[in-house]
Design an enzyme around this catalytic site. Structure first.
Site, short mmCIF file in Angstrom:
data_model
loop_
_atom_site.label_atom_id
_atom_site.label_comp_id
_atom_site.label_asym_id
_atom_site.label_seq_id
_atom_site.Cartn_x
_atom_site.Cartn_y
_atom_site.Cartn_z
N ILE A 516 -7.23 7.58 3.91
CA ILE A 516 -7.72 8.94 3.71
C ILE A 516 -6.68 9.98 4.09
O ILE A 516 -6.90 11.17 3.95
CB ILE A 516 -9.03 9.21 4.50
N GLY A 517 -5.55 9.55 4.58
CA GLY A 517 -4.54 10.55 4.92
C GLY A 517 -3.38 9.90 5.62
O GLY A 517 -3.39 8.71 5.94
N SER A 518 -2.35 10.68 5.79
CA SER A 518 -1.23 10.17 6.56
C SER A 518 -0.47 11.35 7.12
O SER A 518 -0.55 12.45 6.60
CB SER A 518 -0.31 9.32 5.69
N VAL A 524 -3.94 7.05 8.10
CA VAL A 524 -5.33 7.07 8.53
C VAL A 524 -6.21 6.40 7.47
O VAL A 524 -6.06 6.65 6.28
CB VAL A 524 -5.82 8.50 8.78
N LYS A 538 -6.55 5.27 12.81
CA LYS A 538 -5.18 5.77 12.67
C LYS A 538 -4.21 4.69 13.08
O LYS A 538 -4.26 4.19 14.20
CB LYS A 538 -5.01 7.02 13.54
N ASP A 636 1.64 20.32 18.34
CA ASP A 636 1.66 20.21 16.87
C ASP A 636 0.39 20.80 16.25
O ASP A 636 -0.28 20.17 15.45
CB ASP A 636 1.82 18.72 16.49
#
Ligand SMILES: *[C@@H]1O[C@H](CO)[C@@H](O)[C@H](O)[C@H]1NC(C)=O
Ligand SMILES: *[C@@H]1O[C@H](CO)[C@@H](O)[C@H](O)[C@H]1NC(C)=O
Ligand SMILES: *[C@@H]1O[C@H](CO)[C@@H](O)[C@H](O)[C@H]1NC(C)=O
Ligand SMILES: *[C@@H]1O[C@H](CO)[C@@H](O)[C@H](O)[C@H]1NC(C)=O
Ligand SMILES: *[C@@H]1O[C@H](CO)[C@@H](O)[C@H](O)[C@H]1NC(C)=O
Ligand SMILES: *[C@@H]1O[C@H](CO)[C@@H](O)[C@H](O)[C@H]1NC(C)=O
Ligand SMILES: *[C@@H]1O[C@H](CO)[C@@H](O)[C@H](O)[C@H]1NC(C)=O
Ligand SMILES: *[C@@H]1O[C@H](CO)[C@@H](O)[C@H](O)[C@H]1NC(C)=O
Ligand SMILES: *[C@@H]1O[C@H](CO)[C@@H](O)[C@H](O)[C@H]1NC(C)=O
Ligand SMILES: *[C@@H]1O[C@H](CO)[C@@H](O)[C@H](O)[C@H]1NC(C)=O
Length: 836
Positions: A516-518, A524, A538, A636
């Site tokens: 679903i993401g990175s 992730v 993650k 971040d």
């Protein structure tokens, strides 16, 4: 914390390149040859010219507020040789300033103040008013009055460098710096005396021009100054009419003589675009006084450093050689009264091997030529500043070693009879001869007592360790340091993150199929664990060298943090070299997707939600900064890390992870590319990463919330897979092309004009509360103040957004730097005039 610092540093290095990019494209302002009062300058102000604001008429030299290559937090007001980028003079060499600290020229003088407005350097006061500051083609920086009379010039305040035309007068000296990265005055100096030119270390001479074969003596007239010209180095007497000493050098138009931090004086000529060394003194590395540290023997083979017999290196004593025997130590101090405070009866002399010499012997006269060894030692014993002797039996010469011992060097030919003795203090009181046996008995008693004490102590320690280990076994992740990874299998405590097996995660994520993401920290995946909870798994790409136990410790501390605006960590998994963190799944994804999503049928995020998101973010950050036991700096903050749950509840993710990554981790680059634009200016410098650094990033995100697009003017890459170009101009409906304007700068300009409504996302078509837009813009601008201490704390931001605290007026002067960050200065201002 150290690690966090290092991480931030490497971020800073990268960000430097990115931030400089737009700056380099801007055209450089014109440099003047002369500046008149009142004038002020900071590095930031002239960053397009690397801090330079003054240039000599033919461009050879520039005056600038500059930094040494590797230390971005230390700035010096310096004169620089442009072609070689060499500092030839600096004003505040002992007190570097920050990029925002200011130099000012008034009619009374030139001065430099630090961030707290305290003067760190200034010219003396003058009888007449200053008319201008000029930089001459010789490299001399001068202050003149209205009659063109020179009031002050930099040539008269030499640092560690001498250039052609600059005079070094009798009684003055060049002073070596601490190192290449630290211009502070150190222990070496090159001094002009009435008879000679000498190099000294802590006041002790180790080289003289008069002893050089290359130096020609022409006269006995007392020297008045030294000067270089294109062909040589000269010591002049009698107001320059007579040459006392001369050294011929290779002809070159530009020369510098510099006393380096290692104590070497060298003259170099600038030839074919580089410095070529011509005159290097002393050449022999072992002739330098401190090559091998205190009492280290510099041997010409290689060269190498060794301690004399009976001595060993002691790192705690700055790598000095100290006596091996514990009961003997070198004299520690010598106060003004001349008493060392130590009894003369316990003074001992440690004999050095044959062949070891001391530089001082070549420059000092012996105190006496007819002394036997014991008399020579007595003289030394009675003078606390004497640290040892060299004695020659055949002649009876006795040399004393002065306070501050340097390195030892090989004996030169003809001195073979000289033997050195180092003065030391015996802490065991001297036992008269007849009591020697008794003394032995005492010392063996001491040994026995010490030994049995040691055994007892060891047993005690072992018992304590055993008891504590038993206790630890019942405890959790808090102290995993003392466990091997095998121990981890058995630890599982309710409420704390659980350890998942790799198989469980494979099952949950259908073999990691559902990405679903990175981002910078890894990829992730979505998954469903056994109890039917939806989770985000993650996969941390690399743990670096810090290892798993470290990982678990961090996990434990992250897992302990619970706040409604922070993503909850459910557990973790370690599988071979891979590590996984298991979080609650946030069904609405990241703020980045919702705010910048480019699918035209995506509904626009309504204003009320945006305000709630701003508040939720602030609350989560405030909790990280001051709510939990240990302050956590996120490092971040960006829309990608702000996750949203049903009903747009804010959940900050990735907190505490900065610590996990090793700075050699290549993935950092990715993290950073998503981060630039959110980095506070202090990342550029190597110091001062604090919670206020997060506040800055928060301010940037706030502005993006208001506008609904990314702030950055240049192309912002989003993190890998998702969202191609968030800042396309498609949804900008106004006549001027907002895509070209650096939004924070626009916000500042509009704030000055109190035109807040125009700042809101045009897609909202006016469905905003103007007073809330104003609140967010003003809070955001306050968060962006260049000086971290001027930014509000997150706790105060929360109070401001909740209306409990008055929002102060953003400080416009602390925001002017945005012009530089916006890049393309002229273009932006042109657009701004069109808007205005
Ligand atoms: C140089 O002089 C011009 C006018 O003579 C002035 O406009 C400009 O601001 C000056 N530049 C600096 C860096 O002082
Ligand atoms: C320069 O600044 C001083 C205060 O620092 C002020 O008194 C003076 O009037 C200023 N001069 C000019 C020409 O602006
Ligand atoms: C600049 O002036 C100095 C001093 O007059 C001279 O030595 C140097 O050669 C000149 N440099 C250039 C590039 O003209
Ligand atoms: C000021 O004096 C210098 C020499 O000291 C001279 O070169 C320069 O032309 C003079 N300038 C003016 C404006 O008189
Ligand atoms: C430079 O050296 C001085 C003297 O050793 C020291 O006090 C100072 O902290 C150093 N500065 C830096 C930036 O390391
Ligand atoms: C350098 O100075 C010396 C001594 O004053 C003089 O004799 C020599 O001609 C000078 N050289 C040049 C190139 O000016
Ligand atoms: C120590 O030195 C003092 C004078 O400096 C001398 O009077 C005294 O006798 C010395 N003591 C011994 C034990 O040598
Ligand atoms: C050293 O010389 C002094 C006097 O000059 C004398 O009293 C002493 O005995 C001598 N010591 C030795 C070891 O020769
Ligand atoms: C030192 O010199 C004296 C006489 O000058 C002599 O008697 C003695 O033996 C010498 N000692 C050593 C160790 O060479
Ligand atoms: C002690 O020795 C130092 C240097 O060796 C010297 O300058 C000083 O005068 C001496 N003091 C006495 C009292 O002899």
């Amino acid at each position: 914390m150290d690690f966090l610092y290092a991480l931030c540093l490497s971020f800073a290095t990268f960000s430097l390149c990115f931030l400089l990019f737009p700056i380099l494209t801007a055209s450089s302002p014109i440099l003047n040859h002369s500046i008149t009062p009142n004038f002020t300058a900071t590095n930031m102000q002239f960053i397009d010219n690397s801090g330079a604001f003054l240039e000599s008429p033919n461009g050879t030299f520039r005056a600038s507020i500059n930094t040494l290559e590797s230390i971005h937090s230390h700035f010096y007001f310096s004169v620089i040789h442009v072609a070689s980028n060499t500092i030839i003079w600096s004003a505040n060499r002992n007190t570097p300033i920050s990029y925002s600290a200011m130099l000012s020229l008034t009619i009374h003088g030139l001065s430099i103040a630090d961030d707290s407005n305290r003067a760190v350097w200034s010219t003396p006061s003058f009888n007449s008013n200053i008319a201008s500051l000029q930089l001459l083609d010789t490299g001399n920086l001068i202050l003149v009055d209205a009659q063109n009379v020179s009031l002050w010039n930099s040539f008269d305040s030499p640092t560690d460098t001498l250039i052609i035309g600059q005079r070094l007068y009798v009684g003055t000296s060049l002073n070596g710096a601490v190192g290449n990265n630290n211009l502070s005055v150190d222990d070496y100096r090159l001094a002009v005396t009435s008879k000679d030119l000498v190099l000294q270390w802590k006041g002790q001479t180790y080289w003289k021009l008069s002893m050089e074969a290359k130096a020609f003596k022409n006269s006995d007239t007392p020297v008045s100054y030294m000067e270089m010209n294109r062909t040589g180095l000269y010591l002049f007497g009698a107001d320059g009419s007579e040459v006392v000493f001369q050294v011929f050098l290779e002809t070159s138009d530009t020369k510098i003589g510099r006393l380096g931090y290692e104590g070497v004086f060298s003259i170099s000529g600038f030839m074919g675009n580089k410095w070529v060394q011509d005159f290097v003194k002393p050449v022999d590395i072992c002739q330098r006084p401190f090559t091998c540290g205190k009492l280290g023997f510099c041997s010409n083979q290689n060269p190498t450093c060794i301690c004399p017999t009976g001595f060993h290196y002691d790192a705690e004593e700055n790598d000095a050689c100290v006596p091996i025997e514990d009961t003997i130590s070198l004299p520690s101090s010598c106060d003004e009264s001349g008493n060392s405070g130590e009894f003369n009866s316990s003074t001992v002399y440690l004999e050095l091997q044959k062949g070891m010499d001391y530089f001082g012997n070549h420059f000092n006269r012996p105190v006496n030529h007819v002394m036997n060894l014991s008399l020579c030692q007595d003289v030394c014993s009675q003078n606390c500043s004497c640290q040892g002797i060299f004695h020659e039996n055949s002649s009876g010469s006795c040399y004393l070693l002065e306070y501050n011992l340097g390195s030892l060097m090989p004996m030169t030919f003809g001195e073979e009879g000289l033997l050195g003795y180092i003065k030391a203090i015996s802490t065991v009181s001297v036992i008269p001869d007849e009591n020697k046996k008794h003394g032995l008995a005492v010392s063996s008693l001491v040994v026995i007592i010490t030994f049995s004490g040691f055994v007892l102590a060891t047993m005690l320690v072992m018992i304590i360790i055993w008891l504590r280990k038993k206790r630890y076994d019942r405890m959790t992740f808090g102290r995993l340091n003392s466990f091997s990874t095998a121990d981890l299998e058995v630890v599982s405590i309710p409420g704390l993150p659980v350890r998942f097996s790799y198989e469980e995660l494979v099952a949950a994520t259908e073999n990691f199929n559902n990405q679903i993401g990175s981002g910078g920290f890894g990829t992730v995946y979505k998954g469903i664990i056994a109890d039917k909870t939806v989770v985000a798994v993650k996969k941390i790409s690399s743990l670096g060298v810090r290892g798993k136990v470290e990982f678990c410790n961090e996990t434990a501390s992250i897992g302990n943090i619970h706040h409604v605006n922070l993503v909850k960590l459910r557990g973790f998994c370690i599988h071979g070299k891979q590590c996984f963190l298991v979080y609650d799944y946030m069904n609405r994804g990241s703020l980045e997707k919702i705010l910048f999503g480019n699918e035209s049928n995506d509904p626009v995020l309504e204003w009320q939600k945006r305000y709630e998101i701003a508040l939720g973010m602030a609350r989560g950050l405030a909790y990280l900064h001051s709510g939990c036991q240990q302050k956590i700096i996120h490092c971040d903050i960006k829309p990608e890390n702000i996750l949203l749950h049903s009903d747009f509840q804010v959940k900050i993710s990735d907190f505490g992870l900065a610590k996990l990554l090793s700075h050699e981790n290549s993935k950092l680059l990715t993290t950073l590319s998503g981060t630039r634009g959110y980095l506070a200016p202090e990342w550029l410098t190597s110091h001062g990463i604090t919670d206020k650094t997060d506040v800055y990033s928060y301010g940037m995100v706030l502005l993006e919330l208001v506008r609904g697009r990314r702030n950055c003017l240049f192309q912002c890459s989003s993190t890998e897979s998702d969202v191609s170009e968030g800042n396309g101009p498609s949804f900008i409906s106004t006549s001027w092309d907002l895509g070209m304007v650096y939004f924070p700068l626009l916000a500042l300009e509009m704030h000055k004009q109190r035109r807040y409504k125009e700042l809101a996302d045009p897609r909202l078509e006016g469905r905003v509360r103007i007073e809330e837009v104003e609140t967010l813009v003003r809070v955001a601008l306050s968060c962006l103040h260049i000086v971290p201490t001027l930014r509000p704390s997150m706790t105060n931001v929360v109070a401001m957004l909740e209306g409990r605290l008055h929002i102060g007026e953003p400080r416009v002067e602390a925001l002017e730097f945005l012009r530089l960050y916006g890049g393309k200065t002229t273009e932006t201002s042109r657009l701004l005039t069109r808007i205005g």
